[in-house]
Design an enzyme around this catalytic site. Structure first.
Site, PDB file in Angstrom:
ATOM      1  N   GLN A 106       3.335  -1.132  -7.571  1.00 31.37           N
ATOM      2  CA  GLN A 106       4.641  -1.481  -6.987  1.00 31.37           C
ATOM      3  C   GLN A 106       4.825  -0.740  -5.675  1.00 31.37           C
ATOM      4  O   GLN A 106       5.821  -0.933  -4.992  1.00 31.37           O
ATOM      5  CB  GLN A 106       5.761  -1.046  -7.937  1.00 31.37           C
ATOM      6  CG  GLN A 106       5.717  -1.722  -9.283  1.00 31.37           C
ATOM      7  CD  GLN A 106       6.664  -1.037 -10.247  1.00 31.37           C
ATOM      8  OE1 GLN A 106       7.859  -1.321 -10.263  1.00 31.37           O
ATOM      9  NE2 GLN A 106       6.154  -0.135 -11.051  1.00 31.37           N
ATOM     10  N   ASN A 107       3.896   0.152  -5.366  1.00 29.18           N
ATOM     11  CA  ASN A 107       4.059   0.985  -4.179  1.00 29.18           C
ATOM     12  C   ASN A 107       3.694   0.215  -2.920  1.00 29.18           C
ATOM     13  O   ASN A 107       2.849  -0.684  -2.944  1.00 29.18           O
ATOM     14  CB  ASN A 107       3.212   2.254  -4.297  1.00 29.18           C
ATOM     15  CG  ASN A 107       3.731   3.155  -5.390  1.00 29.18           C
ATOM     16  OD1 ASN A 107       4.835   2.936  -5.880  1.00 29.18           O
ATOM     17  ND2 ASN A 107       2.942   4.127  -5.779  1.00 29.18           N
ATOM     18  N   ASP A 109       2.863   2.016  -0.107  1.00 29.68           N
ATOM     19  CA  ASP A 109       2.350   3.062   0.784  1.00 29.68           C
ATOM     20  C   ASP A 109       0.873   2.956   1.122  1.00 29.68           C
ATOM     21  O   ASP A 109       0.375   3.704   1.976  1.00 29.68           O
ATOM     22  CB  ASP A 109       2.669   4.451   0.203  1.00 29.68           C
ATOM     23  CG  ASP A 109       2.124   4.651  -1.219  1.00 29.68           C
ATOM     24  OD1 ASP A 109       1.037   4.146  -1.524  1.00 29.68           O
ATOM     25  OD2 ASP A 109       2.794   5.333  -2.019  1.00 29.68           O
ATOM     26  N   HIS A 124       4.693  -5.422  -4.206  1.00 27.95           N
ATOM     27  CA  HIS A 124       5.884  -5.301  -3.351  1.00 27.95           C
ATOM     28  C   HIS A 124       5.550  -5.190  -1.870  1.00 27.95           C
ATOM     29  O   HIS A 124       6.354  -4.698  -1.091  1.00 27.95           O
ATOM     30  CB  HIS A 124       6.717  -4.084  -3.802  1.00 27.95           C
ATOM     31  CG  HIS A 124       7.335  -4.260  -5.162  1.00 27.95           C
ATOM     32  ND1 HIS A 124       7.909  -3.235  -5.872  1.00 27.95           N
ATOM     33  CD2 HIS A 124       7.460  -5.360  -5.949  1.00 27.95           C
ATOM     34  CE1 HIS A 124       8.360  -3.695  -7.030  1.00 27.95           C
ATOM     35  NE2 HIS A 124       8.089  -4.981  -7.102  1.00 27.95           N
ATOM     36  N   CYS A 151       9.595 -10.849  17.387  1.00 27.63           N
ATOM     37  CA  CYS A 151       8.314 -11.518  17.157  1.00 27.63           C
ATOM     38  C   CYS A 151       7.803 -12.132  18.468  1.00 27.63           C
ATOM     39  O   CYS A 151       8.541 -12.874  19.125  1.00 27.63           O
ATOM     40  CB  CYS A 151       8.512 -12.617  16.113  1.00 27.63           C
ATOM     41  SG  CYS A 151       7.030 -13.585  15.800  1.00 27.63           S
ATOM     42  N   GLY A 191       3.843   6.520 -13.624  1.00 26.02           N
ATOM     43  CA  GLY A 191       4.846   6.849 -12.617  1.00 26.02           C
ATOM     44  C   GLY A 191       5.789   5.726 -12.264  1.00 26.02           C
ATOM     45  O   GLY A 191       6.190   5.583 -11.106  1.00 26.02           O
ATOM     46  N   THR A 192       6.159   4.936 -13.282  1.00 23.67           N
ATOM     47  CA  THR A 192       7.159   3.904 -13.006  1.00 23.67           C
ATOM     48  C   THR A 192       8.270   3.995 -14.035  1.00 23.67           C
ATOM     49  O   THR A 192       8.018   4.250 -15.215  1.00 23.67           O
ATOM     50  CB  THR A 192       6.548   2.486 -12.953  1.00 23.67           C
ATOM     51  OG1 THR A 192       7.608   1.536 -12.902  1.00 23.67           O
ATOM     52  CG2 THR A 192       5.638   2.178 -14.106  1.00 23.67           C
ATOM     53  N   ASN A 217       3.990   9.854 -17.421  1.00 26.40           N
ATOM     54  CA  ASN A 217       5.274  10.032 -16.717  1.00 26.40           C
ATOM     55  C   ASN A 217       5.893  11.351 -17.185  1.00 26.40           C
ATOM     56  O   ASN A 217       5.881  11.632 -18.380  1.00 26.40           O
ATOM     57  CB  ASN A 217       6.213   8.853 -17.054  1.00 26.40           C
ATOM     58  CG  ASN A 217       7.355   8.720 -16.066  1.00 26.40           C
ATOM     59  OD1 ASN A 217       8.028   9.688 -15.745  1.00 26.40           O
ATOM     60  ND2 ASN A 217       7.584   7.502 -15.586  1.00 26.40           N
ATOM     61  N   ALA A 235       1.211  12.585 -12.648  1.00 23.06           N
ATOM     62  CA  ALA A 235      -0.013  11.790 -12.473  1.00 23.06           C
ATOM     63  C   ALA A 235      -1.161  12.661 -11.974  1.00 23.06           C
ATOM     64  O   ALA A 235      -2.296  12.537 -12.436  1.00 23.06           O
ATOM     65  CB  ALA A 235       0.265  10.657 -11.485  1.00 23.06           C
TER      66      ALA A 235
END
Ligand code: NAD
Length: 243
Positions: A106-107, A109, A124, A151, A191-192, A217, A235
């Protein structure tokens, strides 16, 4: 805890198909704040509905652009941690044993790829990418400055290529994630908070399909009571013990 770690390792060692879902918690030890951690979470300082929705961007594009520029700067400085590296190691181990492996995150980064994971299903999007608001044209580079850039193809304002609240997930990524959850025999959830849908349903889909679920977690979550093994810790501390 030692028994639980041993049990989790045994489940992973005997799996024929492994799926891993990660959330903001895996990047906390890389210095990227989670959304919901009470002390460091971004939610403490900003209301998400003011920042992470298309409506918020339309109402105040500069505020939203600046917030993402700030987050992008944190991400740009961050390095993968022992947790990201352990997951990349697990991918290599699984491929070496001819075990199916799917990493879903879901990260936004990009730290899994930086740690050496080869294939990452990014549910995501990715904060390092930018696209235009109206037509979703991808844009490779844009001028830095005080104004929200536009744009070069259509003149629409630029926005981060992440999924905002109220927006649909990329259909291919969601389909790959659901397929992995349905077919894996071990599902590792790291970690969610398992509250942001539809990602939150993936471990439950795996449980319904008969998979063993391992949770990592420091805090209990709605998944904890249904997990086969729940490892209470960070983690970066726990994942290297599993691989
Ligand atoms: P969340 O903020 O809702 O939950 C984070 C979870 O991680 C919590 O359950 C917390 O107990 C746990 N955690 C905290 N530190 C940890 C550690 N060191 N090791 C393991 N777990 C730890 O995050 P979420 O469930 O991913 O969902 C929120 C949304 O936030 C997602 O849509 C995601 O796109 C977005 N987000 C992403 C990033 C990022 O890319 N790094 C950062 C913040 C938010």
């Amino acid at each position: 805890m030692t028994d639980d770690v041993a049990r989790a390792r045994e489940l992973i060692d005997h799996a024929t198909s492994v799926a891993v879902l990660t959330g903001a918690g895996i990047s906390a030890e890389s210095g990227i704040p989670t959304f919901r951690d009470a002390l460091t979470g971004l939610w403490e300082r900003f209301r998400p509905e003011e920042l992470a929705t298309p409506e918020a961007f339309e109402a105040n594009p500069k505020l939203v652009w600046d917030w993402y520029a700030w987050r992008r700067a944190i991400v740009a400085k961050a390095l993968p941690n022992a947790g990201h590296r352990a997951i990349a190691g697990l991918e290599r181990q699984c491929h070496g044993r001819d075990v199916d492996f799917t990493l879903i995150t879901q990260n936004v980064d990009g730290l899994h790829l930086a740690a050496g994971s080869h294939r990452v299903v990014e549910l995501h999007g990715n904060i390092r990418r930018v696209k235009c608001f109206h037509r979703h044209h991808p844009v490779e580079s844009w001028p830095e400055g005080d104004e929200v850039p536009t744009c070069p193809r259509c003149g629409s304002l630029l926005r981060p290529d992440v999924v905002w609240f109220g927006e649909a997930l990329p259909p291919e990524a969601l389909a790959a994630a659901v397929a992995a959850a349905r077919t894996c025999d071990v599902f590792l959830c790291v970690g969610t908070s398992t509250v942001v849908e539809p990602a939150a349903s993936l471990p439950f889909t795996a449980l319904d399909a008969g998979a063993r679920v391992i949770e990592v977690n420091p805090q209990p979550t709605p998944l904890t009571s249904g997990a086969s093994v729940s490892l209470r810790g960070t983690a970066g501390a726990i994942l290297p013990l599993l691989v």
